[in-house]
Motif scaffolding. Structure first.
Motif, PDB file in Angstrom:
ATOM      1  N   GLU A  20      -7.312  -4.330  -1.770  1.00  0.00           N
ATOM      2  CA  GLU A  20      -7.668  -4.982  -0.504  1.00  0.00           C
ATOM      3  C   GLU A  20      -6.654  -4.636   0.587  1.00  0.00           C
ATOM      4  OE1 GLU A  20     -10.043  -6.782   2.077  1.00  0.00           O
ATOM      5  OE2 GLU A  20     -10.576  -6.382  -0.014  1.00  0.00           O
ATOM      6  N   ARG A  21      -5.388  -4.694   0.247  1.00  0.00           N
ATOM      7  CA  ARG A  21      -4.352  -4.356   1.236  1.00  0.00           C
ATOM      8  C   ARG A  21      -4.464  -2.905   1.671  1.00  0.00           C
ATOM      9  NH1 ARG A  21       1.462  -7.127  -0.023  1.00  0.00           N
ATOM     10  NH2 ARG A  21       0.780  -9.273   0.198  1.00  0.00           N
ATOM     11  N   LEU A  22      -4.682  -2.015   0.713  1.00  0.00           N
ATOM     12  CA  LEU A  22      -4.801  -0.599   1.038  1.00  0.00           C
ATOM     13  C   LEU A  22      -6.016  -0.339   1.916  1.00  0.00           C
ATOM     14  CD1 LEU A  22      -3.781   0.720  -2.462  1.00  0.00           C
ATOM     15  CD2 LEU A  22      -2.573   1.260  -0.336  1.00  0.00           C
ATOM     16  N   LYS A  23      -7.102  -1.032   1.621  1.00  0.00           N
ATOM     17  CA  LYS A  23      -8.316  -0.887   2.437  1.00  0.00           C
ATOM     18  C   LYS A  23      -8.041  -1.294   3.877  1.00  0.00           C
ATOM     19  CE  LYS A  23     -12.835  -3.016   3.028  1.00  0.00           C
ATOM     20  NZ  LYS A  23     -13.695  -4.109   2.567  1.00  0.00           N
ATOM     21  N   GLN A  24      -7.221  -2.334   4.052  1.00  0.00           N
ATOM     22  CA  GLN A  24      -6.907  -2.832   5.387  1.00  0.00           C
ATOM     23  C   GLN A  24      -5.753  -2.076   6.042  1.00  0.00           C
ATOM     24  OE1 GLN A  24      -6.085  -6.948   4.575  1.00  0.00           O
ATOM     25  NE2 GLN A  24      -8.212  -7.447   4.128  1.00  0.00           N
ATOM     26  N   GLY A  25      -5.227  -1.078   5.340  1.00  0.00           N
ATOM     27  CA  GLY A  25      -4.130  -0.290   5.880  1.00  0.00           C
ATOM     28  C   GLY A  25      -2.801  -1.033   5.896  1.00  0.00           C
ATOM     29  N   LYS A  26      -2.702  -2.074   5.101  1.00  0.00           N
ATOM     30  CA  LYS A  26      -1.472  -2.864   5.063  1.00  0.00           C
ATOM     31  C   LYS A  26      -0.457  -2.252   4.115  1.00  0.00           C
ATOM     32  CE  LYS A  26      -3.486  -7.333   6.276  1.00  0.00           C
ATOM     33  NZ  LYS A  26      -3.770  -8.688   5.790  1.00  0.00           N
ATOM     34  N   ASN A  27       0.771  -2.644   4.294  1.00  0.00           N
ATOM     35  CA  ASN A  27       1.893  -2.125   3.514  1.00  0.00           C
ATOM     36  C   ASN A  27       1.869  -2.669   2.085  1.00  0.00           C
ATOM     37  OD1 ASN A  27       4.635  -1.912   2.435  1.00  0.00           O
ATOM     38  ND2 ASN A  27       5.192  -1.238   4.483  1.00  0.00           N
ATOM     39  N   VAL A  28       2.093  -1.788   1.109  1.00  0.00           N
ATOM     40  CA  VAL A  28       2.181  -2.190  -0.297  1.00  0.00           C
ATOM     41  C   VAL A  28       3.535  -1.783  -0.896  1.00  0.00           C
ATOM     42  CG1 VAL A  28      -0.310  -2.234  -0.730  1.00  0.00           C
ATOM     43  CG2 VAL A  28       0.959  -0.091  -1.031  1.00  0.00           C
ATOM     44  N   SER A  29       4.511  -1.586  -0.017  1.00  0.00           N
ATOM     45  CA  SER A  29       5.851  -1.218  -0.483  1.00  0.00           C
ATOM     46  C   SER A  29       6.344  -2.223  -1.511  1.00  0.00           C
ATOM     47  CB  SER A  29       6.836  -1.186   0.686  1.00  0.00           C
ATOM     48  OG  SER A  29       6.481  -0.168   1.579  1.00  0.00           O
ATOM     49  N   PHE A  30       7.046  -1.732  -2.483  1.00  0.00           N
ATOM     50  CA  PHE A  30       7.664  -2.497  -3.568  1.00  0.00           C
ATOM     51  C   PHE A  30       6.663  -2.996  -4.606  1.00  0.00           C
ATOM     52  CE2 PHE A  30       9.999  -3.445   0.417  1.00  0.00           C
ATOM     53  CZ  PHE A  30      11.084  -2.609   0.188  1.00  0.00           C
ATOM     54  N   LEU A  31       5.374  -2.906  -4.358  1.00  0.00           N
ATOM     55  CA  LEU A  31       4.376  -3.385  -5.309  1.00  0.00           C
ATOM     56  C   LEU A  31       3.829  -2.267  -6.187  1.00  0.00           C
ATOM     57  CD1 LEU A  31       2.422  -5.812  -2.939  1.00  0.00           C
ATOM     58  CD2 LEU A  31       4.234  -6.362  -4.582  1.00  0.00           C
ATOM     59  N   LEU A  32       3.988  -1.041  -5.713  1.00  0.00           N
ATOM     60  CA  LEU A  32       3.564   0.152  -6.447  1.00  0.00           C
ATOM     61  C   LEU A  32       4.753   1.099  -6.574  1.00  0.00           C
ATOM     62  CD1 LEU A  32       0.288   1.099  -4.509  1.00  0.00           C
ATOM     63  CD2 LEU A  32       0.396   0.171  -6.817  1.00  0.00           C
ATOM     64  N   PRO A  33       4.825   1.846  -7.687  1.00  0.00           N
ATOM     65  CA  PRO A  33       5.828   2.914  -7.723  1.00  0.00           C
ATOM     66  C   PRO A  33       5.574   3.884  -6.570  1.00  0.00           C
ATOM     67  CG  PRO A  33       4.907   2.547  -9.908  1.00  0.00           C
ATOM     68  CD  PRO A  33       4.071   1.750  -8.943  1.00  0.00           C
ATOM     69  N   ASP A  34       6.646   4.422  -5.991  1.00  0.00           N
ATOM     70  CA  ASP A  34       6.519   5.324  -4.841  1.00  0.00           C
ATOM     71  C   ASP A  34       5.588   6.507  -5.126  1.00  0.00           C
ATOM     72  OD1 ASP A  34       8.188   3.732  -3.334  1.00  0.00           O
ATOM     73  OD2 ASP A  34       9.980   4.948  -3.714  1.00  0.00           O
ATOM     74  N   ALA A  35       5.686   7.061  -6.339  1.00  0.00           N
ATOM     75  CA  ALA A  35       4.853   8.218  -6.676  1.00  0.00           C
ATOM     76  C   ALA A  35       3.371   7.853  -6.667  1.00  0.00           C
ATOM     77  CB  ALA A  35       5.251   8.779  -8.042  1.00  0.00           C
ATOM     78  N   VAL A  36       3.050   6.623  -7.060  1.00  0.00           N
ATOM     79  CA  VAL A  36       1.654   6.171  -7.040  1.00  0.00           C
ATOM     80  C   VAL A  36       1.194   5.963  -5.602  1.00  0.00           C
ATOM     81  CG1 VAL A  36       0.058   4.329  -7.731  1.00  0.00           C
ATOM     82  CG2 VAL A  36       1.781   5.153  -9.345  1.00  0.00           C
ATOM     83  N   SER A  37       2.039   5.362  -4.770  1.00  0.00           N
ATOM     84  CA  SER A  37       1.707   5.196  -3.344  1.00  0.00           C
ATOM     85  C   SER A  37       1.430   6.544  -2.697  1.00  0.00           C
ATOM     86  CB  SER A  37       2.854   4.506  -2.603  1.00  0.00           C
ATOM     87  OG  SER A  37       2.871   3.146  -2.871  1.00  0.00           O
ATOM     88  N   ASP A  38       2.286   7.526  -2.985  1.00  0.00           N
ATOM     89  CA  ASP A  38       2.109   8.862  -2.422  1.00  0.00           C
ATOM     90  C   ASP A  38       0.789   9.486  -2.882  1.00  0.00           C
ATOM     91  OD1 ASP A  38       4.569   8.539  -1.226  1.00  0.00           O
ATOM     92  OD2 ASP A  38       5.660   9.805  -2.662  1.00  0.00           O
ATOM     93  N   PHE A  39       0.464   9.322  -4.169  1.00  0.00           N
ATOM     94  CA  PHE A  39      -0.769   9.871  -4.724  1.00  0.00           C
ATOM     95  C   PHE A  39      -1.986   9.216  -4.062  1.00  0.00           C
ATOM     96  CE2 PHE A  39      -4.243   9.778  -7.851  1.00  0.00           C
ATOM     97  CZ  PHE A  39      -4.370  11.131  -8.143  1.00  0.00           C
ATOM     98  N   ILE A  40      -1.959   7.894  -3.918  1.00  0.00           N
ATOM     99  CA  ILE A  40      -3.060   7.161  -3.290  1.00  0.00           C
ATOM    100  C   ILE A  40      -3.275   7.657  -1.864  1.00  0.00           C
ATOM    101  CG2 ILE A  40      -3.708   4.894  -2.353  1.00  0.00           C
ATOM    102  CD1 ILE A  40      -2.460   3.683  -4.939  1.00  0.00           C
ATOM    103  N   SER A  41      -2.180   7.842  -1.144  1.00  0.00           N
ATOM    104  CA  SER A  41      -2.256   8.318   0.229  1.00  0.00           C
ATOM    105  C   SER A  41      -2.822   9.735   0.289  1.00  0.00           C
ATOM    106  CB  SER A  41      -0.856   8.268   0.846  1.00  0.00           C
ATOM    107  OG  SER A  41      -0.893   8.715   2.162  1.00  0.00           O
ATOM    108  N   LYS A  42      -2.322  10.605  -0.576  1.00  0.00           N
ATOM    109  CA  LYS A  42      -2.751  12.001  -0.604  1.00  0.00           C
ATOM    110  C   LYS A  42      -4.232  12.124  -0.960  1.00  0.00           C
ATOM    111  CE  LYS A  42      -1.958  14.844  -3.970  1.00  0.00           C
ATOM    112  NZ  LYS A  42      -2.046  15.594  -5.057  1.00  0.00           N
ATOM    113  N   GLU A  43      -4.690  11.292  -1.917  1.00  0.00           N
ATOM    114  CA  GLU A  43      -6.081  11.326  -2.374  1.00  0.00           C
ATOM    115  C   GLU A  43      -7.012  10.516  -1.472  1.00  0.00           C
ATOM    116  OE1 GLU A  43      -7.412  12.754  -5.587  1.00  0.00           O
ATOM    117  OE2 GLU A  43      -5.615  13.965  -5.253  1.00  0.00           O
ATOM    118  N   GLY A  44      -6.452   9.716  -0.574  1.00  0.00           N
ATOM    119  CA  GLY A  44      -7.275   8.874   0.287  1.00  0.00           C
ATOM    120  C   GLY A  44      -7.990   7.752  -0.472  1.00  0.00           C
TER     121      GLY A  44
END
Length: 192
Positions: free
Chosen positions: A163-187
């Motif tokens: 839900e946060r990602l859908k709304q473009g909100k920050n998820v820092s500290f809740l996901l490993p950085d590598a997963v955040s990067d992958f989610i961003s790269k894959e859209g």
């Protein structure tokens, strides 16, 4: 020779988050396990998983989450079978393949409350050990034999993160950085 002690943490891992990692780590240490395997559940092709992620993307996110932890690994047994992924069937197959292993199935308090509805639970509870982790908002009580492990409670869920990602909100500290990067790269999770 003592049997190898292996924890199994199942789930959709959509996405995997720090709550999963904390649970696995706490049980690993509390139960003196040899390893903890993250076991993503198979999602039938005709059922769309929340967020539209593929099995391959979920597997990759788990790999990225656990890459730096030597005692964490990925268990893909559920992708070898078709049909419903019942824990009973999966664990019987694992026990058959690895008779020299004692399996410890890790579940959160919310799943403990749901255990009476599990497929063939009476047999399953005799075959493997259940390890429970308290979870906010769940009673976490059962008449089944479950060893409870204290763990820091992090009230985060994959649903909240999607839900946060859908709304473009920050998820820092809740996901490993590598997963955040992958989610961003894959859209991923942008247009739920």
């Amino acid at each position: 020779m003592p049997k190898k002690k292996v924890g199994i943490l199942g789930g959709t891992f959509n996405p995997p988050h720090i709550g999963h990692l904390i649970m696995a780590n706490e049980v690993y240490h509390a139960m003196s396990l040899d390893e903890v395997r993250f076991m993503p559940s198979q999602i039938p092709p005709h059922k769309k998983i929340a967020g539209g992620t593929t099995s391959e993307q979920r597997i990759r996110m788990i790999e990225l989450s656990i890459a730096d932890v030597s005692y964490f690994s990925l268990e893909q047994i559920e992708f070898e079978r078709s049909g419903p992924s019942y824990t009973f069937d999966t664990m019987m197959l694992l026990k058959q393949r690895e008779p020299d292993v004692d399996f410890y199935f890790i579940i959160g308090g919310d799943m403990i409350d749901y255990l009476p509805k599990w497929y063939r639970i009476e047999e399953l509870i005799r075959e493997i050990k259940f390890i429970g982790i308290p979870r906010s908002g769940a009673m976490g009580e059962s008449h089944y034999s479950i060893h409870m492990v204290k763990s820091p409670m992090v009230d985060v869920s994959s649903t909240l993160l999607r839900e946060r990602l859908k709304q473009g909100k920050n998820v820092s500290f809740l996901l490993p950085d590598a997963v955040s990067d992958f989610i961003s790269k894959e859209g991923l999770y942008e247009s739920l």
